[in-house]
Design a protein around this motif. Structure first.
Motif, PDB file in Angstrom:
ATOM      1  N   TYR A  73       0.807  -1.229   0.000  1.00  0.00           N
ATOM      2  CA  TYR A  73       0.000   0.000   0.000  1.00  0.00           C
ATOM      3  C   TYR A  73       0.841   1.280   0.000  1.00  0.00           C
ATOM      4  CZ  TYR A  73      -3.195   3.678   1.326  1.00  0.00           C
ATOM      5  OH  TYR A  73      -3.876   4.859   1.366  1.00  0.00           O
ATOM      6  N   PRO A  74       1.785   1.440   0.943  1.00  0.00           N
ATOM      7  CA  PRO A  74       2.551   2.692   0.925  1.00  0.00           C
ATOM      8  C   PRO A  74       3.358   2.875  -0.362  1.00  0.00           C
ATOM      9  CG  PRO A  74       3.502   1.123   2.487  1.00  0.00           C
ATOM     10  CD  PRO A  74       2.196   0.563   2.054  1.00  0.00           C
ATOM     11  N   ARG A  75       3.804   1.766  -0.947  1.00  0.00           N
ATOM     12  CA  ARG A  75       4.587   1.863  -2.183  1.00  0.00           C
ATOM     13  C   ARG A  75       3.719   2.309  -3.364  1.00  0.00           C
ATOM     14  NH1 ARG A  75       7.198  -1.645   1.029  1.00  0.00           N
ATOM     15  NH2 ARG A  75       9.469  -1.873   0.802  1.00  0.00           N
ATOM     16  N   PHE A  76       2.519   1.787  -3.471  1.00  0.00           N
ATOM     17  CA  PHE A  76       1.634   2.192  -4.564  1.00  0.00           C
ATOM     18  C   PHE A  76       1.176   3.636  -4.402  1.00  0.00           C
ATOM     19  CE2 PHE A  76       0.809  -2.435  -5.424  1.00  0.00           C
ATOM     20  CZ  PHE A  76       1.262  -2.405  -6.735  1.00  0.00           C
ATOM     21  N   TYR A  77       0.987   4.070  -3.160  1.00  0.00           N
ATOM     22  CA  TYR A  77       0.580   5.462  -2.923  1.00  0.00           C
ATOM     23  C   TYR A  77       1.693   6.408  -3.373  1.00  0.00           C
ATOM     24  CZ  TYR A  77      -1.669   9.428  -0.672  1.00  0.00           C
ATOM     25  OH  TYR A  77      -2.281  10.640  -0.441  1.00  0.00           O
ATOM     26  N   GLN A  78       2.936   6.050  -3.039  1.00  0.00           N
ATOM     27  CA  GLN A  78       4.069   6.865  -3.468  1.00  0.00           C
ATOM     28  C   GLN A  78       4.234   6.828  -4.988  1.00  0.00           C
ATOM     29  OE1 GLN A  78       5.948   8.933  -1.641  1.00  0.00           O
ATOM     30  NE2 GLN A  78       4.586   8.432   0.065  1.00  0.00           N
ATOM     31  N   LEU A  79       3.889   5.693  -5.604  1.00  0.00           N
ATOM     32  CA  LEU A  79       3.969   5.569  -7.063  1.00  0.00           C
ATOM     33  C   LEU A  79       3.041   6.581  -7.729  1.00  0.00           C
ATOM     34  CD1 LEU A  79       4.917   3.998  -9.608  1.00  0.00           C
ATOM     35  CD2 LEU A  79       2.952   2.490  -9.266  1.00  0.00           C
ATOM     36  N   GLN A  80       1.803   6.712  -7.220  1.00  0.00           N
ATOM     37  CA  GLN A  80       0.849   7.655  -7.801  1.00  0.00           C
ATOM     38  C   GLN A  80       1.328   9.097  -7.609  1.00  0.00           C
ATOM     39  OE1 GLN A  80      -0.518   5.126  -9.497  1.00  0.00           O
ATOM     40  NE2 GLN A  80      -2.365   6.346  -9.508  1.00  0.00           N
ATOM     41  N   LYS A  81       1.930   9.405  -6.455  1.00  0.00           N
ATOM     42  CA  LYS A  81       2.446  10.752  -6.212  1.00  0.00           C
ATOM     43  C   LYS A  81       3.607  11.058  -7.168  1.00  0.00           C
ATOM     44  CE  LYS A  81       2.724  12.540  -2.125  1.00  0.00           C
ATOM     45  NZ  LYS A  81       3.082  12.831  -0.738  1.00  0.00           N
ATOM     46  N   SER A  82       4.421  10.053  -7.435  1.00  0.00           N
ATOM     47  CA  SER A  82       5.531  10.254  -8.381  1.00  0.00           C
ATOM     48  C   SER A  82       5.005  10.525  -9.778  1.00  0.00           C
ATOM     49  CB  SER A  82       6.435   9.007  -8.400  1.00  0.00           C
ATOM     50  OG  SER A  82       7.009   8.798  -7.131  1.00  0.00           O
TER      51      SER A  82
END
Length: 572
Positions: free
Chosen positions: A178-187
């Motif tokens: 979850y935290p990795r996918f959230y950061q992916l969208q922000k990137s």
């Protein structure tokens, strides 16, 4: 769930039908191994060809039924998910249309585009998956375990252990993903913002020759997106093979222990074969469930981001009676600081009034609060303290359409849209006749339109890229005039015009104005001095108000501006 409840109600019937088809399809798939066991145990072992035909025909019939259910749910899933996606994009766009200025400042345009495209696509894929395979996987997994247990309880104990280990791996995958996918969208937001900034300022980049800097910025954002993408996929990269290994070991154990039970007459060849098929189904289901949870984790991140947009503060209410505002404007002790800014007021204790039919010029140094006054008058922001009255009405109590329908604004940066010149002019007044357009164009000194290929039907590129800055401003002024509102705001709208053209526009406006209030925001003393009243701003504070002659006598800042701009230019 808040995001999906509205759309579930709208598409409840096809959604439930699709889910029912998924359940029936899964039941058909689950019956396959049991029917296979009967073919082996009752037909092949006993040498009964009639039983082979009997159970074989039923197996074919169940397979055909399962295929029919699969086709039906695929059609329903595609239609419902795409329609929901269209509704969601519409709701997001409608929300952004009604954004308050605070919300506009809160979410960058690059991020909004990502949320309306990439995040929405993720939600569509998830909804499509729910109706096609996401519900099938857990039903298939549970059904396989139940039917396997009914076939042979001893062998089913192996399955329980395998499922328990896989469940731990799935939970671990969710927590890490979850935290990795959230950061992916922000990137992705960051990269879109970099691209958008470049496209907006492409001419400036060319003029300054800062290609290397822009490439470096994009490369940094692109590398960051790549790193986040790799990080988010690494969890799946490790977890998926581990699950396959665990289930593969379980299948080997089933065959090994099954052979022992067969030698003890505690299991039949058909049961062992069915168990092997059920283990394969369980493996397939567990891998699918892992993908479901990974998709859920990514969709959860997208859902949160979409919900942030839908929860943003909207513009002020549009309810109430629409009034015609053709009276005086009064600012009474108005103070305002931009939300999320430095906290320093852009306007402090501002009080002034202007009567219907008068013209007002607002002048002052950069950052003195000139454009802020126009934004407050249009209620892009609400004042922190004080009140603004138009025609005796407190603008906070007015219907927002009443307010803005009575004000036409020509912004600092002329904004034109792709389409014909006439389309852009009628953007100010869709009911405008050809005669009204011609009059507005003449007032704005925009007769160059007649020399354009196609004239009024000539096509403008996006943002008016095929005409000059001064031509853009004159079309923008004509559009504001065509709106024919009681209040016209020219926010530094003649900055690209030469002195002669500006003087003609000013004279035309004065002759046409009648009871119209014309507010000109400017840094030019030569523009301001011809207004009926001049408001001098400095650091958000009113330092002078009156006619040109009065200000020359009693306002030092205005006098300095005049000497610098007018007398200084004469000396040169």
């Amino acid at each position: 769930m808040k995001l999906y409840s509205k759309y579930f109600k709208k598409y409840k019937f096809p959604f439930i039908t699709a889910v029912l088809c998924v359940v029936l399809e899964t039941i058909c798939d689950l019956l396959g191994p049991t029917l296979m066991a009967n073919i082996i145990n009752i037909g092949i072992e006993e040498g009964s060809l009639s039983n082979v035909y009997y159970w074989g025909s039923r197996m074919i019939m169940v397979t055909v039924m399962g295929a029919c259910f699969a086709v039906t749910r695929n059609i329903l899933a595609s239609k419902v998910s795409q329609r929901m996606g269209a509704d969601l994009r519409y709701d997001l766009f409608k929300k952004t249309i009604n954004f308050s200025e605070t919300s506009v400042d809160q979410i960058e345009s690059g991020s909004l585009i990502t949320r309306m495209t990439n995040d929405t696509s993720q939600v569509i894929q998830f909804v499509n998956g729910i109706m096609r395979i996401f519900l099938k996987a857990p039903i298939m997994c549970i059904g396989s375990i139940v039917l396997a247990s009914l076939l042979n309880f001893r062998l089913s104990l192996i399955i329980y252990g395998i499922v328990a280990v896989v469940a731990v791996l799935i939970i671990l995958s969710m927590k890490l993903s979850y935290p990795r996918f959230y950061q992916l969208q922000k990137s992705m937001d960051q990269m879109n913002s970099v691209v958008q900034e470049y496209l907006i300022g492409v001419r400036l980049v060319k003029a300054f020759g800062t290609y290397d800097k822009e490439i470096h910025k994009f490369q940094a954002a692109n590398t960051n997106l790549m790193d986040k993408g790799i990080s988010s996929q690494m969890v799946i990269t490790f977890i998926a093979p581990l699950m396959t290994l665990v289930v593969g070991i379980g299948t080997a154990i089933v065959i090994f222990i099954g052979s022992r039970l067969f030698s003890l007459n505690l299991a039949t060849p058909g049961e062992i074969t069915a168990f092997t098929i059920y283990m394969a189904q369980i493996l397939s289901s567990l891998i699918m469930i892992t993908n479901i949870f990974n998709s859920f984790v990514r969709t959860k991140a997208s859902t949160v981001r979409i919900q942030e947009v839908l929860d943003c503060e909207e513009d002020f209410t549009h309810d109430g009676e629409i009034k015609e505002l053709n009276g005086d404007i009064n600012f009474e002790n108005v103070t305002f600081a931009y939300p999320g800014g430095s906290g320093i007021p852009a306007v402090k204790n501002l009080t002034f009034s202007i009567k219907a039919g008068e013209s007002l010029a607002i002048i002052g140094p950069t950052g003195s609060g000139k454009s802020t006054i126009a934004e407050l008058l249009l209620r892009f922001y609400d004042v922190s303290k004080g009140k603004i009255f138009i025609n005796g009405y407190d603008i906070k109590e007015l219907n927002i359409d009443s307010l803005r329908n009575n004000i036409a604004i020509v912004p600092q940066k002329p904004i034109l849209f792709s389409g014909s010149v006439a389309d852009n002019l009628r953007w100010g007044n869709k009911e405008a006749t050809d005669e009204m357009m011609q009059e507005a164009v003449a007032t704005a000194q925009a007769e160059f339109i007649l020399q354009m290929p196609g004239g009024y039907e000539g096509i403008l590129g996006r943002g008016g890229v095929n005409i000059s800055g001064g031509q853009k401003q004159r079309i923008s002024i004509a559009r504001g005039i065509l709106r024919n509102s009681p209040i016209l705001i020219l926010d530094d709208a003649t900055s690209a015009l030469d002195a002669v053209t500006e003087a003609k526009v000013r004279e035309n406006l004065k002759a046409k104005a009648r009871n119209q209030i014309v507010i000109t925001v400017t840094q030019r003393c030569g523009t301001a001095m011809f207004a009926d009243r001049i408001l001098v701003m400095d650091n958000g504070v009113k330092v002078g108000y009156g006619t040109h002659d009065a200000l020359m006598e009693n306002c030092e800042i205005y006098r300095d501006i005049y000497k610098t701009q007018i007398e200084g230019s004469r000396e040169v």
